[in-house]
Design an enzyme around this catalytic site. Structure first.
Site, PDB file in Angstrom:
ATOM      1  N   GLU A 112      -8.726   0.656  -2.665  1.00 26.75           N
ATOM      2  CA  GLU A 112      -9.764   0.595  -1.575  1.00 26.75           C
ATOM      3  C   GLU A 112     -10.479   1.893  -1.266  1.00 26.75           C
ATOM      4  O   GLU A 112      -9.955   3.070  -1.732  1.00 26.75           O
ATOM      5  CB  GLU A 112      -8.693   0.830  -0.140  1.00 26.75           C
ATOM      6  CG  GLU A 112      -7.688  -0.482   0.029  1.00 26.75           C
ATOM      7  CD  GLU A 112      -6.814  -0.404   0.966  1.00 26.75           C
ATOM      8  OE1 GLU A 112      -6.013  -1.321   1.380  1.00 26.75           O
ATOM      9  OE2 GLU A 112      -6.725   0.867   1.769  1.00 26.75           O
ATOM     10  N   GLU A 123     -11.061  -9.272   3.234  1.00 25.72           N
ATOM     11  CA  GLU A 123      -9.870  -9.047   3.863  1.00 25.72           C
ATOM     12  C   GLU A 123     -10.138  -8.874   5.261  1.00 25.72           C
ATOM     13  O   GLU A 123     -10.935  -8.174   5.601  1.00 25.72           O
ATOM     14  CB  GLU A 123      -9.223  -7.779   3.269  1.00 25.72           C
ATOM     15  CG  GLU A 123      -7.893  -7.440   3.952  1.00 25.72           C
ATOM     16  CD  GLU A 123      -7.287  -6.228   2.990  1.00 25.72           C
ATOM     17  OE1 GLU A 123      -7.188  -6.499   1.861  1.00 25.72           O
ATOM     18  OE2 GLU A 123      -6.348  -5.586   3.934  1.00 25.72           O
ATOM     19  N   HIS A 125      -3.663  -4.592   7.579  1.00 24.09           N
ATOM     20  CA  HIS A 125      -3.803  -3.451   8.749  1.00 24.09           C
ATOM     21  C   HIS A 125      -2.839  -3.719   9.907  1.00 24.09           C
ATOM     22  O   HIS A 125      -2.885  -4.638  10.411  1.00 24.09           O
ATOM     23  CB  HIS A 125      -5.046  -3.150   9.083  1.00 24.09           C
ATOM     24  CG  HIS A 125      -5.274  -1.527   9.296  1.00 24.09           C
ATOM     25  ND1 HIS A 125      -4.669  -0.864  10.459  1.00 24.09           N
ATOM     26  CD2 HIS A 125      -5.713  -0.623   8.490  1.00 24.09           C
ATOM     27  CE1 HIS A 125      -4.976   0.259  10.614  1.00 24.09           C
ATOM     28  NE2 HIS A 125      -5.624   0.500   9.232  1.00 24.09           N
ATOM     29  N   HIS A 183       1.093   6.149   2.052  1.00 25.89           N
ATOM     30  CA  HIS A 183       1.797   7.336   2.949  1.00 25.89           C
ATOM     31  C   HIS A 183       2.918   7.599   2.070  1.00 25.89           C
ATOM     32  O   HIS A 183       3.641   8.719   2.645  1.00 25.89           O
ATOM     33  CB  HIS A 183       2.041   6.603   4.064  1.00 25.89           C
ATOM     34  CG  HIS A 183       1.029   6.218   4.797  1.00 25.89           C
ATOM     35  ND1 HIS A 183       0.040   7.304   5.134  1.00 25.89           N
ATOM     36  CD2 HIS A 183       0.245   5.008   4.968  1.00 25.89           C
ATOM     37  CE1 HIS A 183      -0.969   6.833   5.656  1.00 25.89           C
ATOM     38  NE2 HIS A 183      -0.750   5.526   5.890  1.00 25.89           N
ATOM     39  N   HIS A 196      -5.502   3.772  -1.329  1.00 25.11           N
ATOM     40  CA  HIS A 196      -6.982   4.144  -0.884  1.00 25.11           C
ATOM     41  C   HIS A 196      -7.119   5.547  -1.346  1.00 25.11           C
ATOM     42  O   HIS A 196      -6.554   6.467  -0.708  1.00 25.11           O
ATOM     43  CB  HIS A 196      -6.860   3.897   0.699  1.00 25.11           C
ATOM     44  CG  HIS A 196      -7.976   4.103   1.463  1.00 25.11           C
ATOM     45  ND1 HIS A 196      -8.180   4.007   2.871  1.00 25.11           N
ATOM     46  CD2 HIS A 196      -9.152   4.344   1.043  1.00 25.11           C
ATOM     47  CE1 HIS A 196      -9.431   4.005   3.139  1.00 25.11           C
ATOM     48  NE2 HIS A 196     -10.407   4.470   2.071  1.00 25.11           N
ATOM     49  N   ASN A 199       0.836  -1.015   0.008  1.00 27.41           N
ATOM     50  CA  ASN A 199      -0.071   0.094   0.027  1.00 27.41           C
ATOM     51  C   ASN A 199       0.920   1.221  -0.261  1.00 27.41           C
ATOM     52  O   ASN A 199       1.744   1.390   0.904  1.00 27.41           O
ATOM     53  CB  ASN A 199      -0.965  -0.155   1.151  1.00 27.41           C
ATOM     54  CG  ASN A 199      -1.772   1.181   1.183  1.00 27.41           C
ATOM     55  OD1 ASN A 199      -1.241   2.123   0.994  1.00 27.41           O
ATOM     56  ND2 ASN A 199      -3.037   0.875   1.457  1.00 27.41           N
ATOM     57  N   ARG A 204      -9.268   8.193  -0.477  1.00 31.28           N
ATOM     58  CA  ARG A 204     -10.187   8.436   0.469  1.00 31.28           C
ATOM     59  C   ARG A 204     -11.091   9.661   0.156  1.00 31.28           C
ATOM     60  O   ARG A 204     -10.697  10.522  -0.627  1.00 31.28           O
ATOM     61  CB  ARG A 204      -9.615   9.236   2.054  1.00 31.28           C
ATOM     62  CG  ARG A 204      -8.818   7.803   2.596  1.00 31.28           C
ATOM     63  CD  ARG A 204      -8.135   7.998   3.997  1.00 31.28           C
ATOM     64  NE  ARG A 204      -9.265   8.323   4.960  1.00 31.28           N
ATOM     65  CZ  ARG A 204      -9.595   7.492   5.780  1.00 31.28           C
ATOM     66  NH1 ARG A 204      -8.683   6.327   5.896  1.00 31.28           N
ATOM     67  NH2 ARG A 204     -10.389   7.770   6.633  1.00 31.28           N
ATOM     68  N   ARG A 228      -7.112  12.884   1.357  1.00 33.94           N
ATOM     69  CA  ARG A 228      -5.762  13.206   2.431  1.00 33.94           C
ATOM     70  C   ARG A 228      -4.264  12.674   1.660  1.00 33.94           C
ATOM     71  O   ARG A 228      -3.524  13.224   2.345  1.00 33.94           O
ATOM     72  CB  ARG A 228      -5.978  12.743   3.779  1.00 33.94           C
ATOM     73  CG  ARG A 228      -5.813  11.153   4.041  1.00 33.94           C
ATOM     74  CD  ARG A 228      -5.954  11.003   5.530  1.00 33.94           C
ATOM     75  NE  ARG A 228      -7.617  11.273   6.013  1.00 33.94           N
ATOM     76  CZ  ARG A 228      -7.893  10.786   6.799  1.00 33.94           C
ATOM     77  NH1 ARG A 228      -7.371   9.889   7.799  1.00 33.94           N
ATOM     78  NH2 ARG A 228      -9.218  10.979   7.498  1.00 33.94           N
ATOM     79  N   THR A 240      -8.197   3.397   8.783  1.00 34.30           N
ATOM     80  CA  THR A 240      -9.429   2.671   8.724  1.00 34.30           C
ATOM     81  C   THR A 240      -9.526   1.855   9.998  1.00 34.30           C
ATOM     82  O   THR A 240      -8.698   0.860  10.365  1.00 34.30           O
ATOM     83  CB  THR A 240      -9.563   1.621   7.646  1.00 34.30           C
ATOM     84  OG1 THR A 240      -9.132   2.382   6.287  1.00 34.30           O
ATOM     85  CG2 THR A 240     -11.102   1.070   7.411  1.00 34.30           C
TER      86      THR A 240
HETATM   87  N1  PXP Z   1      -5.824  -3.110   3.987  1.00 34.00           N
HETATM   88  C1  PXP Z   1      -6.839  -2.338   4.277  1.00 34.00           C
HETATM   89  C2  PXP Z   1      -8.146  -2.615   3.594  1.00 34.00           C
HETATM   90  C3  PXP Z   1      -6.550  -0.982   4.629  1.00 34.00           C
HETATM   91  O1  PXP Z   1      -7.556  -0.015   4.737  1.00 34.00           O
HETATM   92  C4  PXP Z   1      -5.293  -0.330   5.033  1.00 34.00           C
HETATM   93  C5  PXP Z   1      -4.814   0.585   5.275  1.00 34.00           C
HETATM   94  O2  PXP Z   1      -5.237   1.780   4.352  1.00 34.00           O
HETATM   95  C6  PXP Z   1      -4.323  -1.550   4.917  1.00 34.00           C
HETATM   96  C7  PXP Z   1      -4.529  -2.787   4.317  1.00 34.00           C
HETATM   97  C8  PXP Z   1      -2.656  -1.189   5.321  1.00 34.00           C
HETATM   98  O3  PXP Z   1      -2.640  -1.176   6.403  1.00 34.00           O
HETATM   99  P1  PXP Z   1      -1.420  -0.614   7.004  1.00 34.00           P
HETATM  100  O4  PXP Z   1      -0.832   0.823   6.504  1.00 34.00           O
HETATM  101  O5  PXP Z   1      -1.413  -0.289   8.554  1.00 34.00           O
HETATM  102  O6  PXP Z   1      -0.307  -1.447   6.623  1.00 34.00           O
END
Ligand code: PXP
Length: 261
Positions: free
Chosen positions: A86, A167, A210, A23, A56, A20, A58, A62, A117
């Site tokens: 996402e 998931e 997550h 960030h 994602h 992901n 959003r 952001r 999330t």
């Molecule tokens: N899976 C989903 C569905 C999420 O919403 C997120 C966070 O955007 C992640 C995985 C990744 O989480 P993390 O950034 O904490 O690794």
């Protein structure tokens, strides 16, 4: 496609690693401008061995912006790598996904004031809202995943929809370990394992995501029904110290080791 390894005469399926890249956009947006570009980050993650890219969009934009998502879709289709978008179950997001047709769409709950999330989607309580969105996404060929807690009624509700994937939210497990609450983490891990068995038995593919880190990923990666791990914040943060290639390589090594030993 998941890789497989033969260990002691038995074939073990390895979980895919979805990276992901949200960030990278968070850092870019802290200053405005274009650097660092999350799409360049996605390209680097693919070169470093990511099996898929997750982003994602959003509602408040952001981190990832609309143009990022379009460029990610172009990159991923060029590189033949799945893009997992996402999104919240809103009409706006549904329309964007229908237009872009990402390989996969993971529907997540979204509250404007949350930092990330928090908690899973209430599939059981929102079937009327979710079912038409899932149908519309299936029609354009996107594989739908529902981001839920590993609780029986949510898994059963997910199985009543046309979503192909669930998931499981691993945030509560990760937070329990952060608090050194091993007993609570063990209870949540058991629920994740049982949930994975049930979801698999009901015909759903199982993913996890997550809060996963080098320290907590092994017990999750070891769950045999898990086909994909989606990891963002830790990998991108760790890349500051050891580089993206090493962060992705180490995460993959830990997941493979957990699945094969
Ligand atoms: N899976 C989903 C569905 C999420 O919403 C997120 C966070 O955007 C992640 C995985 C990744 O989480 P993390 O950034 O904490 O690794």
């Amino acid at each position: 496609m998941n890789s497989q390894i033969k260990i002691g005469g038995r074939l073990k399926t390895l979980p895919r690693l979805g990276v992901n890249i949200d960030h990278i956009a968070t850092v870019r947006n802290a200053r405005g401008g274009e650097h660092p570009d999350p799409v360049a980050g996605a390209w680097a993650a693919i070169q470093a061995g990511a099996d898929g890219i997750t982003a994602h969009l959003r509602e408040d934009r952001r981190h990832i912006r609309d143009d990022d998502l379009e460029r990610l879709q172009a990159l991923c289709s060029n590189e033949k790598i799945p893009l997992n978008m996402e999104m919240a179950a809103t009409d706006e997001m549904r329309d964007i996904a229908i237009r872009l047709k990402p390989y996969a769409v993971c529907i997540v709950p979204e509250k404007r004031e949350e930092r990330t999330t928090e908690g899973g989607l209430d599939v059981a309580g929102q079937l009327n809202r979710l079912v038409p969105i899932i149908t519309a996404l299936n029609e354009v060929g996107s594989r739908v995943s529902l981001f839920i807690e590993a609780v029986t009624h949510q898994i059963e509700a997910a199985a009543r929809t046309d979503a192909k994937v669930v998931e499981f939210h691993t945030g509560a497990y990760a937070h329990a370990l952060d608090r050194q609450d091993k007993a609570e983490a063990a209870v949540i891990l058991t629920a994740l394992k049982d949930g994975a068995k049930l979801a698999h038995a009901l015909g759903l593919e199982v993913h996890f995501g997550h809060g996963l880190t080098f320290d907590n990923v092994a017990p999750i990666a070891a769950i045999p029904e898990g086909m994909e791990l989606n990891i963002g914040h830790f990998i991108i943060g760790e890349a500051i110290f050891i580089g993206l290639e090493a962060a992705i390589g180490e995460m993959r090594f830990l997941a493979t080791e957990a699945r094969t030993t």
